[in-house]
Write a protein that holds these residues in place. Structure first.
Motif, PDB file in Angstrom:
ATOM      1  N   CYS A 113       0.820  -1.215   0.000  1.00 50.23           N
ATOM      2  CA  CYS A 113       0.000   0.000   0.000  1.00 50.23           C
ATOM      3  C   CYS A 113       0.852   1.261   0.000  1.00 50.23           C
ATOM      4  CB  CYS A 113      -0.940   0.010   1.203  1.00 50.23           C
ATOM      5  SG  CYS A 113      -0.099   0.016   2.792  1.00 50.23           S
ATOM      6  N   LEU A 114       2.162   1.121   0.212  1.00 48.82           N
ATOM      7  CA  LEU A 114       3.051   2.284   0.207  1.00 48.82           C
ATOM      8  C   LEU A 114       3.544   2.626  -1.193  1.00 48.82           C
ATOM      9  CD1 LEU A 114       5.301   1.451   3.309  1.00 48.82           C
ATOM     10  CD2 LEU A 114       3.177   2.792   3.259  1.00 48.82           C
ATOM     11  N   THR A 115       3.264   1.788  -2.162  1.00 51.03           N
ATOM     12  CA  THR A 115       3.801   1.998  -3.511  1.00 51.03           C
ATOM     13  C   THR A 115       3.271   3.271  -4.165  1.00 51.03           C
ATOM     14  OG1 THR A 115       2.063   0.571  -4.440  1.00 51.03           O
ATOM     15  CG2 THR A 115       4.170  -0.463  -3.904  1.00 51.03           C
ATOM     16  N   ALA A 116       2.138   3.776  -3.689  1.00 51.79           N
ATOM     17  CA  ALA A 116       1.573   5.004  -4.265  1.00 51.79           C
ATOM     18  C   ALA A 116       2.232   6.266  -3.711  1.00 51.79           C
ATOM     19  CB  ALA A 116       0.070   5.059  -4.003  1.00 51.79           C
ATOM     20  N   LEU A 117       3.065   6.121  -2.690  1.00 54.87           N
ATOM     21  CA  LEU A 117       3.669   7.284  -2.035  1.00 54.87           C
ATOM     22  C   LEU A 117       4.993   7.618  -2.701  1.00 54.87           C
ATOM     23  CD1 LEU A 117       2.956   6.293   1.683  1.00 54.87           C
ATOM     24  CD2 LEU A 117       1.503   7.547   0.068  1.00 54.87           C
ATOM     25  N   ASP A 118       4.935   8.493  -3.709  1.00 59.50           N
ATOM     26  CA  ASP A 118       6.131   8.779  -4.494  1.00 59.50           C
ATOM     27  C   ASP A 118       7.104   9.741  -3.818  1.00 59.50           C
ATOM     28  OD1 ASP A 118       4.671  11.091  -4.728  1.00 59.50           O
ATOM     29  OD2 ASP A 118       4.341  10.924  -6.884  1.00 59.50           O
ATOM     30  N   LYS A 119       6.750  10.223  -2.614  1.00 59.66           N
ATOM     31  CA  LYS A 119       7.667  11.080  -1.859  1.00 59.66           C
ATOM     32  C   LYS A 119       8.317  10.343  -0.681  1.00 59.66           C
ATOM     33  CE  LYS A 119       5.299  15.404  -2.986  1.00 59.66           C
ATOM     34  NZ  LYS A 119       4.630  16.619  -2.437  1.00 59.66           N
TER      35      LYS A 119
END
Length: 257
Positions: A113-119
């Motif tokens: 679920c962290l893969t969407a956090l590009d920062k």
């Protein structure tokens, strides 16, 4: 403050947030630490719409869904809780640093679920200094995590991409080389310790094996010394990177030598 914590019943309330932050309005809170506050329910934490830094370490938190509205959050410390799933963090679009060491995360899949956090550039799953870890860290998880989260620059306190990452990779490669050399050394010691019991002429192949083993032992000694030097340089470089400074030219020369 102790009475507020007791009265909250382990649930984050507006009064608890105000007392810990010193702010009159929860919407004005930018930084708050709720370390060791006995919290098991995140309550009204989502009302802190301007929150940028949050410390929830050493509590009893298991579910993170109430963090979903904190889109301004950049730094989140969830170490030493009871977390098995990171669901709820996928909407924290500005999150840069996340510490979830000392929880119950069982596999790399739980990080999906962290893969969407590009920062998100810094992630801590294992804290060597405090001994906080996760069940997933019992396996060779590093390569899988880096493959899943290519934006990461720092994992478990180690610089793994960008400036300084070469030092980390050198140490990893040299550790592998040392393991291989140790295996060769053990095999050569067996050959030396168990010579043929009876032979009229010397076994020339055995002589060659022993002769070849000696440089391996010497090479291992040199490699261990070089690895120790690399690690010292790596620690110095890492300290400077965490302070936001560049690695000095002297450190590079020390590594090259």
């Amino acid at each position: 403050m102790a009475s507020n914590e007791t009265d909250s019943g382990g649930i984050i309330t507006r009064q608890l947030l105000k007392s810990h932050s010193g702010e009159f309005d929860v919407e004005s809170i930018h930084t708050i630490s709720l370390h060791s506050a006995g919290i098991h329910d995140l309550g009204c934490i989502s009302e802190c719409t301007c929150l940028e830094r949050l410390n929830l370490s050493n509590n009893n938190v298991a579910r993170l869904h109430k963090l979903a509205g904190l889109t301004s959050l950049t730094t989140l410390n969830l170490s030493a809780n009871r977390i098995t799933s990171l669901d709820g963090l996928q909407s924290l679009e500005n999150l840069q640093k996340l510490n979830v060491s000392g929880n119950l995360i069982g596999s790399v899949d739980a990080l999906r679920c962290l893969t969407a956090l590009d920062k998100l550039t810094s992630l801590r799953l294992y804290d060597k200094a405090s001994g906080l870890t996760n069940p997933m860290c019992n396996s060779n998880y590093i390569d899988e995590v880096l493959s899943m989260l290519p934006v990461l620059l720092n994992l478990d306190g180690e610089r793994i991409r960008g400036r300084g990452s070469e030092l980390f990779q050198i140490c990893q490669n040299m550790d592998s080389a040392l393991n291989n050399l140790s295996s060769v050394k053990q095999a050569s010691e067996v050959n030396i310790a168990d010579p043929p019991k009876r032979s009229v002429l010397p076994d020339l192949s055995m002589v060659e094996d022993v002769r070849a083993a000696l440089p391996v032992v010497e090479a291992e000694e040199q490699l261990r010394e070089l690895l120790a030097n690399c690690r010292r340089v790596c620690e110095q470089a890492h300290a400077k990177f965490t302070e936001g400074t560049d690695v000095s030219l002297a450190s590079h020369k020390a590594l090259a030598s």
